[in-house]
Design an enzyme around this catalytic site. Structure first.
Site, PDB file in Angstrom:
ATOM      1  N   GLY A  46     -28.862  12.602 -28.549  1.00 11.27           N
ATOM      2  CA  GLY A  46     -28.870  12.096 -27.254  1.00 11.27           C
ATOM      3  C   GLY A  46     -28.469  13.278 -26.265  1.00 11.27           C
ATOM      4  N   CYS A  91     -20.705  14.513 -30.009  1.00 13.41           N
ATOM      5  CA  CYS A  91     -21.205  15.022 -28.547  1.00 13.41           C
ATOM      6  C   CYS A  91     -21.654  16.382 -28.520  1.00 13.41           C
ATOM      7  CB  CYS A  91     -20.335  14.491 -27.503  1.00 13.41           C
ATOM      8  SG  CYS A  91     -20.922  14.634 -25.957  1.00 13.41           S
ATOM      9  N   HIS A 137     -21.876   9.433 -19.924  1.00 16.89           N
ATOM     10  CA  HIS A 137     -22.131  10.771 -19.374  1.00 16.89           C
ATOM     11  C   HIS A 137     -22.129  10.675 -17.834  1.00 16.89           C
ATOM     12  CE1 HIS A 137     -21.294  13.249 -22.607  1.00 16.89           C
ATOM     13  NE2 HIS A 137     -22.124  12.869 -23.443  1.00 16.89           N
TER      14      HIS A 137
HETATM   15 ZN    ZN Z   1     -22.355  13.163 -25.359  1.00 16.28          ZN
END
Ligand code: ZN
Length: 167
Positions: A46, A91, A137
């Site tokens: 992602g 992340c 985010h």
């Molecule tokens: Zn992230």
């Protein structure tokens, strides 16, 4: 196709709240493709526009094994439901760090595609978790915000060391 530069925690630009997209069309489509390509190249499951320093509400997600089921979501709105689920998250803006985070395991998603067509679907499990992570985010929020101060300090130190080592 252009690979975009991914910002790393604790870059303050990651704290920017993204603005709703009002202009749809080929230009946004091109950006969406670059965002997706950057995510695949990283590699990640992602990537939010915020992470490449573009502060518009757009995310790219693909949790499939074969990397052939992308979702590009513009102005995503989530309805959270289901049970709480604790999973290990990482992340692309916090490289090499994986920590347990609790989120809901089912969401309803409504969004638009880059040409402005409405999209709606429901998601569960990893896809639901990933979409929640990316939508955070857009609010300037990172998964490390769910962790303790002590853990966050350790993560900042670790990333600073990694940067030094690669400089
Ligand atoms: Zn992230």
């Amino acid at each position: 196709m252009t690979l975009l530069n991914i910002l790393h925690y604790p870059d303050p630009r990651l704290r920017t709240k993204a603005k709703p997209v009002t202009k749809f069309g080929p230009e946004l489509q091109q950006f969406a493709e670059d965002l997706l390509e950057t995510m695949y190249d990283a590699p990640g499951i992602g990537l939010a526009a915020t992470q490449v320093d573009v502060h518009k509400r757009i995310i790219a997600v693909d949790v499939s094994e074969n990397r052939d089921s992308p979702h590009i979501l513009v102005n995503p709105e989530l309805t959270l439901s289901g049970e709480l689920l604790e999973t290990e998250e990482g992340c692309l803006s916090v490289p090499g760090v994986y920590e347990q985070v609790t989120r809901v395991d089912h969401i309803e998603v409504s969004a638009r595609d880059p040409l402005g067509e409405p999209i709606s679907f429901s998601a569960s499990g990893l896809l639901a978790v990933c979409i929640q992570h990316e939508c955070d985010h857009l609010e300037g929020k990172l998964f490390v915000d769910y962790l303790s101060n002590l853990k966050r300090t350790r993560i900042r130190k670790k990333l600073a060391k990694q940067r030094k080592a690669s400089a």
